[in-house]
Design an enzyme around this catalytic site. Structure first.
Site, PDB file in Angstrom:
ATOM      1  N   LYS B 131     -51.851 -59.400 -38.254  1.00  0.00           N
ATOM      2  CA  LYS B 131     -53.267 -59.766 -37.533  1.00  0.00           C
ATOM      3  C   LYS B 131     -53.207 -61.269 -37.368  1.00  0.00           C
ATOM      4  O   LYS B 131     -52.703 -62.162 -38.237  1.00  0.00           O
ATOM      5  CB  LYS B 131     -54.150 -59.279 -38.562  1.00  0.00           C
ATOM      6  CG  LYS B 131     -55.536 -58.945 -37.822  1.00  0.00           C
ATOM      7  CD  LYS B 131     -56.295 -58.283 -39.100  1.00  0.00           C
ATOM      8  CE  LYS B 131     -57.689 -57.951 -38.391  1.00  0.00           C
ATOM      9  NZ  LYS B 131     -58.662 -57.377 -39.474  1.00  0.00           N
ATOM     10  N   SER B 206     -60.754 -53.518 -36.874  1.00  0.00           N
ATOM     11  CA  SER B 206     -60.565 -54.814 -36.594  1.00  0.00           C
ATOM     12  C   SER B 206     -59.169 -55.127 -36.404  1.00  0.00           C
ATOM     13  O   SER B 206     -58.563 -55.996 -35.320  1.00  0.00           O
ATOM     14  CB  SER B 206     -61.270 -55.728 -37.206  1.00  0.00           C
ATOM     15  OG  SER B 206     -60.619 -56.050 -38.533  1.00  0.00           O
ATOM     16  N   SER B 230     -60.991 -51.342 -41.101  1.00  0.00           N
ATOM     17  CA  SER B 230     -60.018 -52.111 -40.081  1.00  0.00           C
ATOM     18  C   SER B 230     -58.625 -51.846 -40.009  1.00  0.00           C
ATOM     19  O   SER B 230     -57.946 -52.193 -38.883  1.00  0.00           O
ATOM     20  CB  SER B 230     -60.655 -53.734 -40.184  1.00  0.00           C
ATOM     21  OG  SER B 230     -61.797 -53.988 -39.686  1.00  0.00           O
TER      22      SER B 230
END
Lengths: 551, 551
Positions: B131, B206, B230
């Site tokens: 990420k 996310s 997430s």
């Protein structure tokens, strides 16, 4: 409007009524109490030879064996400690009450053993004392606030339930300061707990009642709480053992605190004892009931399990760092002497390797932890005092002011103050790793017990609360032979700062003579297995062939 | 004043420049991309048969073996994933950049192996994606905020250092939403990441970039973050595995967050994978380096060590509770169908015992966790947006509003909100214990991937963040054979509340057909050893004789 005296009357009445009536000192004795009251339980003539033996000659590990094999009944043992605690209280003002239920509990232990031949649990029949903030169902719990003198607890705190299940007899509750945030023990309900060896000096705090009670041999196992030194300081100033575990080891459910939900810095319960093996006993039996199943906030594993942390490498010496001075407040001669003595003996031990260690920003550590103590800048504490229409004691004001001052220095927001906390934890961890230590040996306080009301120095203890490193405070002075013969009155202390000058004002070489000095052994977070092994090694190195000789 | 486009240009330029030039789709292909792009990497003709095989046929566990025995070189494998990731990105907008350094790193792996016959570490040569919020030295890290497009990281995040030491090749960085606090993936720099199987739908968030990239087989092991779902939501909506560990397991040092120091609720990193054994591989190799020595915030023990928590009793069936409906938002027919199918198979397994479980106040759980997310009521996030002169996206406003509304409902002070959190943790723990479960099986989301911008329901995932219970999200639909042949379009969903009515507006039975459905397996805090054993048992019960058959 009622007076403060009228509002606190109930609490004092409960205390008076629950004391053991057969151990009330006569007026003449009370009026002529010596400055050092350690000998009073023996000299007052109220305890039988058996009672003196039971309270003085054994640690908890010995007593639970004697209780289990029937050498002593729980009732007999309880009565001995009830009497001695009552005497201790009259000397030091250490109790808030004796627990009336304890007598029934002790008799049930005896009956159960007689009927079944079995013990109720591994602490069968053992009298245990607890700090007052730990709730007991049906009893009042005030945590030192006048507004709570009539606050009846509906449920036992989890630690009380645990102790009872293990067979222990919770028999005494001990004094603590207003707000729980002093390193001494004074409040507007019960007044100040004084040091048994010098009644002009503090017993330390916040668990000062336990410290004084244990020094007087009025208890053999006690439970206190520590968020900045509140177990270790009274243990050190009274010459007993105290254990501050990593937060998350011992359940705090049902323990009253002024600021519930405030967890930027968390406190924890921990035991007072007269020997290392008693602290081990407590940890092991406490974990045998798997408290983490019931309390979701706990680490689900045994305190002394070697599964967490870096185990000590077998075969190589224990690596010990020594913090002789934190760079902020230098220890006074009596403490320095003990550190030097201990250092010399460790140097000569084949099982210990001394490694160099320099303190890392201990002044900043205090700023950061104090800035994190109160998320509400002390509003809850002030509200409790206001509700009881009682004045804030000077040491309550002092800690609130410290916090407020340091809040503005560290960061303007709570998040910022916690970020500073987290950053310091990482920096110190790196620093510790670089030193290559297993444990650190450090003073608990820079001096022996200071006079009542003196502004204490939290630095040597609070930093480990900031870091959540587990610590055992051990009665180092009593492990060093003949130190009472050493005259340190001519040792010079040259203050390097205003803070040291202030401390010096409260220091009297004469008053320090013969007073207990504690040292801390510190291990990394959750490394209790390493800590206990290390303390054992250190005690051996101090020539503790007879580990109970200082009882 | 510059336009938003001008301010984000640099980030898009970096992205464009770092994509693999040999995998750029021609304009005609780009313009006629199908709604479902899962087949594009195969149909576009840009990947060789070997590249298709390497990216599709193996999980990480297989690939590290092949890399170690020289069946494939790290450079070859990296090139295959670089190309496939570039294609995946053009279909779903999942990347923020490919890491230029990766090619050097891969070559070094190959050279080291050629020279020494040894691997650099247990992940030798394996391409891993991360990420974007996870800092990489010398690269820019913006965590979805325009104001940070030029924020060059000076140091690798700890997880990057760990991965590199283990021999992994960090090759791709993936998209995330503005503020990191959406359960989808959209920001003002890169725009929205879409679901590979239906480009009108969200990839979840996310960590949506990882989810989409892995669904496209553009990565085989990814690292995301989870504070409310997430990792698990994008894993579920993309049909892959995601692991949300107990906070304190995986180091978050060097991971950018909008609110450093805010720890009333903490997030954690965790892996995305294509098989349970890959998640196990990650946990084991990650812990082999003992990250807790360096990072003071970690639990100092192996994630999968059975030393923490209650081990499963050998010989008795796994006790599984099923949360078919949390009492707030009922799952839609496609999710309900999978739960029913799974339940039927577990019922027939001799290794599983289903135990009744009723949800406990999941609505209150959302109020409490959302009231605890932002200590500053979203001020930091607004400040980041303001600094970048970018508008708050609707889902950023939505979560800040949720938090603010629930702050006033739960308690007026932060301490009060944390006390409510602690009380809920204890209540739920008791409730869980009373049910007698080892693990709970639950939906991840009430529906398959909703349309872009739909208001998601956090309830099924966020409650485990509140409780810090570790969770594995598994691609349940792909474990249930033939479910794509089942037509659920006539199944009725009767909304019980306004919230369900609102959810219903975003539900289309036709669009849901064939879309992934994930389920969560939840264990108690720090009980990862139990969790992994349980998921393995559950997978066997679902007739997963060939655990990799759904790759």
């Amino acid at each position: 409007m009622s007076t403060l005296g009228e509002r606190t009357k109930l609490a004092l009445e409960v205390l008076r009524q629950t004391l053991e009536p057969t151990a009330i000192l006569d007026e003449a004795t009370l009026e002529s109490l010596p400055q050092n009251t350690i000998g009073v339980p023996r000299s007052c003539g109220l305890l039988s030879d058996l009672e003196l033996e039971l309270t003085e000659q054994y640690d908890a590990t010995s007593l639970v064996k004697m209780l289990a094999d029937g050498s002593v009944s729980s009732e007999t043992l309880l009565m001995a400690f009830r009497k001695r605690a009552t005497i201790a209280h009259q000397c030091t003002n250490c109790l808030t009450e004796l627990v009336p239920q304890a007598l029934d509990d002790a008799r049930k232990c005896d009956q159960f053993l007689a009927r079944t031949g079995k013990t109720i649990g591994p602490l069968h029949g053992l009298p245990v004392s607890v700090k007052e903030q730990i709730s007991i169902a049906g009893r009042r719990t005030n945590m030192g606030f006048v507004s709570l003198v009539n606050n009846v607890s509906t449920e036992d705190a989890y630690i009380i339930k645990s102790l009872k299940k293990l067979g222990a007899v919770v028999f005494a509750r001990t004094n603590q300061p207003q707000s729980l945030m002093h390193l001494e023990t004074s409040n507007n309900i019960y007044g100040a707990t004084v040091n048994p060896r010098n009644r002009g000096m503090t017993a330390g705090g916040s668990t000062g009642g336990e410290g004084a009670l244990m020094a007087m041999h009025g208890t053999v196992l006690g439970i206190g709480g520590d968020i900045g030194g509140s177990i270790r300081v009274p243990a050190a100033l009274n010459g007993v053992y105290g254990f501050y575990p990593t937060v998350g080891r011992i359940s705090g459910e049902g323990v009253l605190v002024p600021t519930p939900g405030c967890d930027s810095i968390s406190g924890t319960l921990g035991p007072f004892a007269r020997s290392l093996r008693d602290i081990e006993l407590f940890c092991n039996v406490y974990c045998s009931a798997k408290p983490w199943i019931d309390d979701a906030s706990l680490i689900p594993g045994e305190i002394l399990s070697p599964a967490l942390g870096q185990p000590l490498a077998p075969g190589r010496p224990l690596r010990v760092g020594i913090l002789a001075d934190d760079g902020v407040v230098s220890p006074f001669p009596p403490v320095r002497y003990i550190i030097d003595q201990v250092k010399d003996r460790l140097k000569n031990s084949p099982f210990v390797e001394l490694v160099p260690f320099e303190p890392l920003d201990h002044d900043a550590a205090w700023q950061i932890i104090s800035a994190n103590y109160f998320e509400d800048a002390g509003a809850d504490i002030k509200a409790f005092c206001k509700a009881g229409n009682e004045p804030l004691l000077p040491l309550t004001e002092w800690i609130i002011n410290q916090c407020q001052e340091n809040m503005s220095i560290v960061a303007p927001t709570m998040q910022g103050r916690k970020a500073a906390r987290d950053a310091f934890r990482q920096r110190y961890n790196t620093h510790w790793n670089q030193a290559g230590m297993d444990v650190l040996l450090a003073p608990v306080t820079p001096s022996t017990a200071p006079p009542l009301g003196a502004i204490p120095y939290w630095g040597y203890t609070a930093i480990w609360n900031l870091l959540q490193y587990p610590v055992i405070a051990l009665p180092a002075a009593s492990l060093v032979e003949n130190r009472d013969q050493v005259d340190l009155s001519h040792e010079v202390y040259s203050p390097r700062s205003e803070r040291e000058e202030q401390m010096l004002r409260d220091y009297s070489p004469a008053a320090a003579q013969g007073m207990p000095v504690g040292l801390q052994v510190v291990a990394k977070r959750m490394h209790e297995a390493v800590l206990f092994q290390a303390v054992s090694t250190i005690e051996r190195a101090l020539c503790m062939e007879k580990p109970l000789s200082h009882l």
